[in-house]
Design an enzyme around this catalytic site. Structure first.
Site, PDB file in Angstrom:
ATOM      1  N   ASP A  40       0.896  -1.150   0.000  1.00 46.62           N
ATOM      2  CA  ASP A  40       0.000   0.000   0.000  1.00 46.62           C
ATOM      3  C   ASP A  40       0.936   1.201   0.000  1.00 46.62           C
ATOM      4  O   ASP A  40       1.634   1.446   0.988  1.00 46.62           O
ATOM      5  CB  ASP A  40      -0.862  -0.001   1.278  1.00 46.62           C
ATOM      6  CG  ASP A  40      -1.827   1.174   1.280  1.00 46.62           C
ATOM      7  OD1 ASP A  40      -1.450   2.251   0.786  1.00 46.62           O
ATOM      8  OD2 ASP A  40      -2.945   1.007   1.766  1.00 46.62           O
ATOM      9  N   HIS A  41       0.969   1.922  -1.110  1.00 44.92           N
ATOM     10  CA  HIS A  41       2.049   2.919  -1.233  1.00 44.92           C
ATOM     11  C   HIS A  41       1.927   4.048  -0.207  1.00 44.92           C
ATOM     12  O   HIS A  41       2.876   4.797   0.000  1.00 44.92           O
ATOM     13  CB  HIS A  41       2.157   3.442  -2.670  1.00 44.92           C
ATOM     14  CG  HIS A  41       1.164   4.498  -3.025  1.00 44.92           C
ATOM     15  ND1 HIS A  41      -0.096   4.212  -3.458  1.00 44.92           N
ATOM     16  CD2 HIS A  41       1.240   5.837  -2.992  1.00 44.92           C
ATOM     17  CE1 HIS A  41      -0.745   5.340  -3.688  1.00 44.92           C
ATOM     18  NE2 HIS A  41       0.033   6.339  -3.414  1.00 44.92           N
ATOM     19  N   GLU A  68      -8.406  14.837  -3.911  1.00 45.49           N
ATOM     20  CA  GLU A  68      -7.600  14.920  -5.134  1.00 45.49           C
ATOM     21  C   GLU A  68      -8.241  15.904  -6.102  1.00 45.49           C
ATOM     22  O   GLU A  68      -9.475  15.981  -6.174  1.00 45.49           O
ATOM     23  CB  GLU A  68      -7.526  13.546  -5.809  1.00 45.49           C
ATOM     24  CG  GLU A  68      -6.847  12.497  -4.966  1.00 45.49           C
ATOM     25  CD  GLU A  68      -6.689  11.194  -5.732  1.00 45.49           C
ATOM     26  OE1 GLU A  68      -5.647  11.010  -6.362  1.00 45.49           O
ATOM     27  OE2 GLU A  68      -7.623  10.388  -5.721  1.00 45.49           O
ATOM     28  N   HIS A 108      -5.734   2.807   1.584  1.00 43.82           N
ATOM     29  CA  HIS A 108      -5.056   4.043   1.995  1.00 43.82           C
ATOM     30  C   HIS A 108      -5.690   4.689   3.228  1.00 43.82           C
ATOM     31  O   HIS A 108      -5.004   5.036   4.186  1.00 43.82           O
ATOM     32  CB  HIS A 108      -5.057   5.060   0.859  1.00 43.82           C
ATOM     33  CG  HIS A 108      -4.453   4.542  -0.414  1.00 43.82           C
ATOM     34  ND1 HIS A 108      -3.462   3.600  -0.435  1.00 43.82           N
ATOM     35  CD2 HIS A 108      -4.698   4.837  -1.719  1.00 43.82           C
ATOM     36  CE1 HIS A 108      -3.115   3.345  -1.688  1.00 43.82           C
ATOM     37  NE2 HIS A 108      -3.864   4.084  -2.477  1.00 43.82           N
TER      38      HIS A 108
HETATM   39  C1  BG6 Z   1      -3.974   5.000  -5.888  1.00 48.68           C
HETATM   40  C2  BG6 Z   1      -5.381   5.064  -6.417  1.00 48.68           C
HETATM   41  O1  BG6 Z   1      -3.784   3.826  -5.151  1.00 48.68           O
HETATM   42  O2  BG6 Z   1      -3.735   6.132  -5.059  1.00 48.68           O
HETATM   43  C3  BG6 Z   1      -5.575   6.348  -7.207  1.00 48.68           C
HETATM   44  O3  BG6 Z   1      -5.631   3.941  -7.249  1.00 48.68           O
HETATM   45  C4  BG6 Z   1      -5.211   7.553  -6.360  1.00 48.68           C
HETATM   46  O4  BG6 Z   1      -6.913   6.451  -7.679  1.00 48.68           O
HETATM   47  C5  BG6 Z   1      -3.838   7.376  -5.729  1.00 48.68           C
HETATM   48  O5  BG6 Z   1      -5.217   8.690  -7.199  1.00 48.68           O
HETATM   49  C6  BG6 Z   1      -3.557   8.469  -4.718  1.00 48.68           C
HETATM   50  O6  BG6 Z   1      -2.233   8.389  -4.295  1.00 48.68           O
HETATM   51  P1  BG6 Z   1      -1.439   9.679  -3.808  1.00 48.68           P
HETATM   52  O7  BG6 Z   1      -0.110   9.160  -3.379  1.00 48.68           O
HETATM   53  O8  BG6 Z   1      -1.370  10.610  -4.974  1.00 48.68           O
HETATM   54  O9  BG6 Z   1      -2.248  10.263  -2.677  1.00 48.68           O
END
Ligand code: BG6
Length: 517
Positions: A202-203, A241, A265
């Site tokens: 989970d990044h 976003e 997330h």
């Molecule tokens: C991804 C989702 O895992 O995370 C995207 O699939 C989303 O839809 C993105 O835009 C958001 O990541 P970050 O790091 O830009 O908050």
């Protein structure tokens, strides 16, 4: 005389504490020609080269369906790096990386592909780099291929750890698309891999500011005593976003914001903010506490979904002055799509620390600002002292953990406005990462890749955590599926989402924090 770490300026401490390079291995990227590989993985690997985190004996094998030669693939990745690197590319470092890149074309379900892969890995080890038989498989593919690829890795013997060699598999999100499918996938992969070989990514956990939540809570004596229902009124988490679905309409319309953002997330942010202190930083101890808190989220009954789970879809509008089409007019999205692009939830956690403290979540696309933050709102002080003064109300103290794009922590409190009259104004005390540690341009994947190669699972998700996340959202998915939304599109691109999201807090006498540029 040598300075101790605590005497050194913060920036120097950051530099002094670089970890050693990871050991020899080959990273095999399934989906090597895809978006993730070009946008995130290669730029992250480049940053790792820059920080000396990779071994001399490191190789990358991209696996995909395009018919590239090694040289063509290298060229493509070189160009991607130029476009997506997080800082100016140093040609010498780039070439160090690119010369370790190889490519294999094939169909993920074809057993021959895996035999060729095995052969390629042996050849690389014989000719160029001593990989020591350590393989780091990264599944950057559509989740539809996860099961097949793991089965094939098992059948070909590539997943087997013998003679001290290690084999690990990283799974990109989403891991399943509901509780049932996540359980099935966990079951399928556990037939081939031991849990210690499975890395569910989970990044969000790669973000410094997210990791800092634990450090902030547990390395400071002053916050933990007030981190509970006696002092905290509520917590609100925003992941807003400004982008729409961009080129991902096809995937997104199947998933929707609830699946795409919440069980992964947003629940990472919830669990790190509310979990009990783990007994150590061992992955097992941290995961135990994260898992416990996810299990403590009060299950949604059908009627709760109607009141406390809000969905929205954006209509055409202006985001930061730019015209944005309605979601239903985006590429790859059906004109009558019922998919949500916005979600707000009210969660309750059933444990002693949090009983009665609501956690409000909101996340959406094409909103007014790009902002990820956790706002912890404390209970108000009693007004008693100011009863006979012009002060008619007192603001609540708020502690904000800024995740992105701002990175830092701020505390809002009341101060006397100078003058003859007693007036109280809100002031802010702020810590900003940039000021203390300088800019650290990264993709968020660096630390995750490094940990994966080192075999550290702390920042990855255990099977039960993934399932616990899905278990919370499953009842919402069911009700939403049964009751088609009647008012979509219900918010304008460039706004803060549908009115119902405001109401969910207003009903409790609370409001979303006003987030301005
Ligand atoms: C991804 C989702 O895992 O995370 C995207 O699939 C989303 O839809 C993105 O835009 C958001 O990541 P970050 O790091 O830009 O908050």
């Amino acid at each position: 005389m040598q300075q101790t770490e605590s005497e050194m300026p913060a920036k120097d401490q950051a530099l002094a504490s670089s970890p050693p390079p990871a050991g020899p291995c080959a990273m095999v990227i399934f989906g090597g020609t895809g978006d993730l590989a070009g946008r995130k993985l290669f730029p992250a690997l480049y940053n790792m080269v820059k920080s000396k985190l990779l071994s001399q004996d490191f190789a990358i094998v991209g696996v995909g369906r395009n018919d590239y030669t090694h040289e063509q693939y290298r060229q493509v990745m070189k160009e991607k790096l130029q476009s997506f690197a997080t800082s100016a590319v140093d040609p010498a470092l780039r070439d160090w990386l690119i010369k370790r890149v190889y490519y294999l074309a094939g169909d993920f379900s074809d057993p021959q592909l895996y035999l060729r892969l095995k052969q390629t890995l042996v050849e690389i080890a014989q000719k160029d780099h001593n990989l020591e038989g350590n393989y780091f498989f990264y599944l950057a593919t559509s989740p539809a291929f996860f099961g097949t690829i793991v089965d094939q890795l098992g059948a070909s013997g590539l997943a087997k750890e013998v003679n001290g060699q290690w084999r690990r598999v990283v799974f990109e999100k989403p891991f399943g698309n509901d509780l049932q499918s996540a359980k099935e996938l966990n079951c399928q992969v556990s037939k081939v891999l031991a849990e210690r070989q499975i890395f569910r990514i989970d990044h969000y956990l790669g973000k410094e500011t997210v990791q800092n939540i634990l450090v902030f809570r547990f390395s400071n004596g002053i916050f933990e005593p007030i981190w509970n229902r006696r002092y905290i009124d509520h917590i609100q988490i925003t992941v807003a976003e400004t982008v729409g679905v961009e080129k991902r309409g096809g995937y997104f319309d199947m998933a929707g914001t609830l699946r795409d953002m919440v069980p992964n997330h947003l629940f990472q942010l919830v669990s790190l903010t509310t979990m009990e202190p783990p007994i150590s930083f061992n992955p097992g101890s941290v995961h135990d506490e994260q898992s416990k808190i996810l299990h403590a989220i009060q299950p949604f009954r059908d009627e709760d979904v109607l009141h406390y789970a809000i969905r929205g879809q954006y209509d055409a509008g202006l985001v930061k002055g730019e015209r944005v089409p309605a979601y239903r007019a985006e590429e790859g999205v059906p004109p009558d799509s019922k998919t949500e692009t916005f979600v707000a939830l009210k969660l309750m956690i059933d444990n002693w620390r949090w009983a009665g403290v609501p956690i409000y979540l909101r996340t959406g696309k094409s909103l007014a600002e790009r902002r990820t933050e956790i706002a912890v709102q404390f209970k108000r002080a009693p007004l008693v002292l100011f009863r006979n003064t012009p002060v008619s109300s007192l603001d609540a103290n708020q502690l904000i953990i800024h995740i992105s794009p701002d990175e830092g922590i701020s505390l809002r409190f009341g101060a006397k406005i100078p003058g003859a009259q007693m007036k109280v104004g809100a002031v802010k005390m702020s810590f900003n990462y940039l000021d203390y540690f300088g800019a650290t341009a990264n993709t968020g994947y660096e630390v995750l890749l490094y940990d994966g190669i080192m075999g550290d699972q702390t920042l990855y998700q255990r099977a039960d955590m993934v399932e616990a996340g899905w278990a919370v959202v499953d009842p919402i998915l069911d009700v939403w599926k049964a009751l088609s939304p009647r008012n979509f599109p219900n918010y304008k691109a460039g706004s803060w989402g549908p009115e119902e999201a405001t109401n969910v807090m207003a009903r409790d006498g609370r409001s979303w924090r006003e987030i301005k540029e």
